[in-house]
Design an enzyme around this catalytic site. Structure first.
Site, mmCIF file in Angstrom:
data_model
loop_
_atom_site.group_PDB
_atom_site.id
_atom_site.type_symbol
_atom_site.label_atom_id
_atom_site.label_comp_id
_atom_site.label_asym_id
_atom_site.label_seq_id
_atom_site.Cartn_x
_atom_site.Cartn_y
_atom_site.Cartn_z
ATOM 1 C CG ASP A 1 2.389 16.896 5.261
ATOM 2 O OD1 ASP A 1 3.360 17.547 5.693
ATOM 3 O OD2 ASP A 1 2.323 15.659 5.289
ATOM 4 C CD GLU B 1 8.061 20.464 3.470
ATOM 5 O OE1 GLU B 1 7.642 19.606 2.685
ATOM 6 O OE2 GLU B 1 7.516 20.729 4.550
ATOM 7 C CG ASP C 1 7.200 14.126 9.721
ATOM 8 O OD1 ASP C 1 6.074 14.539 10.059
ATOM 9 O OD2 ASP C 1 7.457 13.697 8.581
HETATM 10 C C1 GLC Z 1 4.302 13.785 6.593
HETATM 11 C C2 GLC Z 1 3.702 14.732 7.623
HETATM 12 C C3 GLC Z 1 2.915 13.930 8.634
HETATM 13 C C4 GLC Z 1 1.851 13.113 7.919
HETATM 14 C C5 GLC Z 1 2.478 12.217 6.864
HETATM 15 C C6 GLC Z 1 1.440 11.482 6.023
HETATM 16 O O1 GLC Z 1 5.261 12.976 7.157
HETATM 17 O O2 GLC Z 1 4.660 15.533 8.226
HETATM 18 O O3 GLC Z 1 2.352 14.791 9.591
HETATM 19 O O4 GLC Z 1 1.138 12.334 8.829
HETATM 20 O O5 GLC Z 1 3.278 12.996 5.995
HETATM 21 O O6 GLC Z 1 0.585 12.360 5.394
#
Ligand code: GLC
Length: 800
Positions: A407, A410, A485
């Site tokens: 995650d 980017e 998200d």
């Molecule tokens: C980001 C991700 C989400 C995750 C969060 C905490 O917002 O997109 O899926 O739960 O980080 O790790």
């Protein structure tokens, strides 16, 4: 005195007259008076690569997205010239290049129809601040041309009239039309006069696409650096365009383990251990199938990657084992930011080995993410990727985690305007050192690649499972993905439908959304409708931010729980069907979800449809995306379609109303289809499959269906240990024949098929299997019988 000499702004520059031409095997070079070189590579008969330099010399030819397995070679190549043009002819295409200005036009070689035509063609602007060029291409839009693809854009399928950019961006709670978001897939498909082609602009800098937005009849694309370097991919079938695009940029290196196609439950965050177990137990208690449970960032010690919070998870190995004994695979999140902490082993090693990204003048790239201030590994350095992959040893080999979730790659940076690294950050980029301007869009891809390498190594002999948020073209080789998200709203349910279709059309089929919405809380109805759609997405996971209440299947009351169970059970029954679609996708790049336009581009009604799609090859889905709906209107593609629920038949080619109360959704099966089904299991492998159900939907005429199976994990299938069954159904007024053609060395666990025939239009006189008559029975009006899985021909003969 120091004089400040201002550079002259020259505006758009253009190639001038071609003065020389050279051929080197499959590559042609055209040079203009003003030193522009156009390189044309005949990749295949239907795939041409165009590459331009304004500096007379090309940069080193390197791409993260093009795979070494991309097909090369053509059947025919002829190059001619007349006074005005150079004319390149392959067996599929004719490409004319104007001698005066280098403009190109491309025609179908069979019927000489015009497919693609430069308007201004290649042009550029010099970039004073950073050097190099802003490289541009403009193309004439043909009559009624439509545009598709481009990755995860949260807009309607047809992109006409819109402008986009590609710059991988952390987009918390994005909305319809937000652009850009998490992925950069600079690939689009054009469709006009029933023929389609694709453009893959393989340039990792920030790029832009304008589909008749600025000027009504012009489509253009440009990038803020690098080369004008793109592939023209001819269909004319859209599915061939996508398949050829994935031939270039790659397909999943293996089929996912079957459990990864099961249902996944996630939340930010399940902790401590007792909570994780409580959730897992509840699934089993309520008999809602589930294969994977996720650990979000709170499992770590202060968000330090590759560590555990021992207060919450005193014995992770034991927990993972207990979950596994109950059929749950544990997936753990790993982000790129490494906490600046001189006591922390991963940080110390990264620092010692000089693996972290640095700013232009030498300081480290420091940025705030969940752990506070962090440094970030430079995943564009192969040595860093190797190091990173080895960090998974303990997590996977020792503790037993089955999948990793990448995650924030980017890369996301908090509290800074661009939400990411500044442009000056330096990257190794496989030794072709560059700034973040060039490396940004591939950073997340290279992280996912390194993670994949680690998982592959340490999961062996099982198959790895990785999921990433950021991606560039080609990332589909390594990992699955989700759409980031999103929000628990009805509009986001519709957006999830669009994004998943678009990702599939853009070569990336292992995709799903946060079911129920990540931020805010859905009500029971929205959750149920989202599950109904989500079980038909290749990746099927409920996830939520957790600060707006719970989002497990049982929190909305019993009636919703029952609906959720019913639909997840359908997914589990259809696993062999989905697995077959995956095998086709991994082998041939055929998208697992097909927007109607991809299914039938000749029917112009499909060109602007958004909601309906084909799941696999034969199942038509149309989600309910409005509150309080008791049904909806939907478009049926040409042909005849069986209602999945009551087997009534609908004739396609028009829009029709379909009833679908909250416990239902429009699902239709193409006539002639043979759909394989497993029994409902609480998790993959819970039961030994001792019979395969085949749902046969009668069609007057011919239709083929396939069922692919193997050990559902491991790599033996690559050595021929798979089972592929091709069924050919021939329906006539008074008879039905099904032939089976088998290949592969895998022995399935079952010996028999339970065949259920729907829609038989005649009364049965007798059924013969390989010329021997067998007994049949009737079940709810359908004809049912059991046959050996080895049959070669089944013949149902009607009463005279
Ligand atoms: C980001 C991700 C989400 C995750 C969060 C905490 O917002 O997109 O899926 O739960 O980080 O790790």
């Amino acid at each position: 005195m120091i004089l400040n000499t201002e550079l002259e702004y020259k505006g758009n520059l253009f190639p001038s007259r071609i003065i020389s031409y050279k051929k080197d095997l499959d590559t042609l070079y055209f040079t203009s008076v003003n030193n522009v070189v156009l390189q044309v590579t005949i990749q295949r008969d239907s795939v041409l690569r165009f590459r331009y330099t304004t500096a007379s010399i090309f940069e080193k030819d390197f791409s993260y997205s093009i795979t070494k397995y991309a097909s090369k070679g053509f059947n025919h190549l002829e190059i001619k010239e007349d006074d005005e043009y150079y004319i390149i002819t392959t067996s599929k295409l004719i490409c004319k290049i104007s001698k005066v200005d280098m403009r190109k036009s491309i025609f179908d070689a069979k019927d000489t129809s015009l497919i693609y035509e430069d308007e201004l063609g290649f042009h550029w602007e010099e970039s004073y601040e950073v050097g190099g060029d802003i490289v541009k291409m403009s193309v004439k839009s043909q009559e009624s041309e439509c545009y598709y693809g481009l990755g995860d854009k949260p807009v309607e399928n047809n992109l006409k009239g819109k402008r986009f950019q590609n710059w991988v961006t952390d987009s918390f709670a994005y909305d319809r039309d937000t652009d850009p978001i998490y992925k950069a897939i600079p690939f689009y498909i054009g469709l006009h006069h029933q023929k389609s082609y694709g453009i893959f602009f393989d340039n990792t800098f920030r790029s832009h696409f304008d589909f008749c937005h600025e000027r009504r009849n012009i489509t253009s694309f440009w990038a803020e650096g690098g080369e004008m370097n793109y592939y023209f991919i001819y269909g004319p079938e859209m599915s061939d365009v996508v398949s050829n695009y994935t031939d270039l940029t790659g397909r999943p290196q293996h089929i996912p383990p079957l459990w990864a196609l099961g249902f996944h439950q996630c939340k930010w965050s399940y902790y401590p251990e007792s909570k994780v177990k409580e959730i897992a137990n509840k699934f089993r208690e309520l008999k809602i199938p589930c294969d994977a449970i996720y650990l979000d960032i709170d499992y770590m010690d202060g968000f330090r990657c590759f560590t555990w919070n021992k207060d919450h998870f005193p014995n992770p190995k034991k927990m993972v084992k207990e979950l596994s004994d109950d059929g749950f695979k544990t997936i753990a999140i790993i982000d790129p930011g490494i906490k600046i902490d001189h006591e922390y082993a991963v940080f110390k090693e990264g620092l010692e080995k000089n693996y972290f990204c640095k700013r232009a003048d030498g300081p480290y790239m420091k940025g705030k993410v969940w752990p506070g201030e962090c440094y970030f590994p430079d995943f564009t350095n192969p040595e860093v990727r190797e190091w990173w992959s080895n960090l998974f040893k303990e997590l996977v080999e020792e503790i037993g985690v089955k999948g990793v979730w990448n995650d924030m790659n980017e890369p996301a940076v908090m509290d800074v305007p661009g939400k990411s690294f500044p442009d000056d950050v330096r990257h190794n980029y496989e030794g072709i050192h560059c700034s973040h301007r060039k490396a940004h869009n591939v950073y997340g891809m290279q992280m996912a690649r390194a993670t994949y390498q680690g998982l592959k190594k340490f999961s062996y002999p099982k198959r790895p499972f990785v999921i990433t948020r950021a991606a560039y073209s080609g990332t589909q080789r390594y990992t699955s993905s989700w759409t980031g998200d999103n929000i628990a709203s009805w509009d986001h349910l519709a957006i999830a439908n669009l994004q998943t279709q678009r990702m599939c059309m853009s070569g990336f089929s292992f995709i799903g959304s946060d079911i129920g919405g990540f931020t805010e809380q859905p009500n029971g109805e929205l959750f149920a409708r989202w599950i109904q759609l989500g079980v038909f997405h290749p990746f099927c996971r409920v996830h939520s931010s957790g600060d707006h209440g719970d989002q497990e299947p049982w929190v909305f009351g019993t009636s919703i729980t029952n609906i959720v169970r019913k639909f997840i059970e359908i997914r589990y029954q259809l696993l062999p069907y989905l697995y077959t679609a995956f095998w086709r996708y991994a082998g041939e790049g055929i998208p697992i979800l097909k927007s109607l336009v991809l299914f039938d581009q000749e029917d112009s009604h499909t060109h602007y449809r958004n909601d309906e799609f084909i799941f696999g090859e034969k199942i038509l889905i149309c989600p309910i995306i409005e509150q309080n709906a008791k049904g909806r209107r939907m478009y049926f593609p040409q042909g005849r379609w069986y209602n999945f629920w009551d087997r009534t038949v609908v004739v396609g080619g028009e829009e029709k109303w379909v009833d679908a109360d909250i416990d239902s959704m429009p699902i239709f099966v193409k006539e002639g289809a043979i759909i394989p089904k497993y029994p409902v299991q609480q998790f993959v492998g819970e039961k030994t499959i001792d019979q395969l159900e085949l749902d046969v939907y009668f069609k007057k005429g011919n239709e083929s269906s396939e069922v692919y199976e193997d050990a559902h994990d491991g790599y033996d299938y690559k050595k021929g240990r798979y089972s592929l069954r091709n069924f050919k159904q021939v329906g006539k007024k008074n008879s039905l024949t099904i032939q089976q053609f088998k290949s592969g060395k895998y022995k399935t666990s079952y010996d028999t098929f339970k065949i259920i025939i729907h829609g038989l239009p005649f009364k049965i006189d007798r059924v013969e299997v390989d010329n021997e008559e067998i007994d049949i029975s009737k079940l709810n009006g359908d004809v049912t019988f059991i046959v050996s899985k080895e049959f070669t021909e089944l013949h149902i003969i009607g009463k005279k």
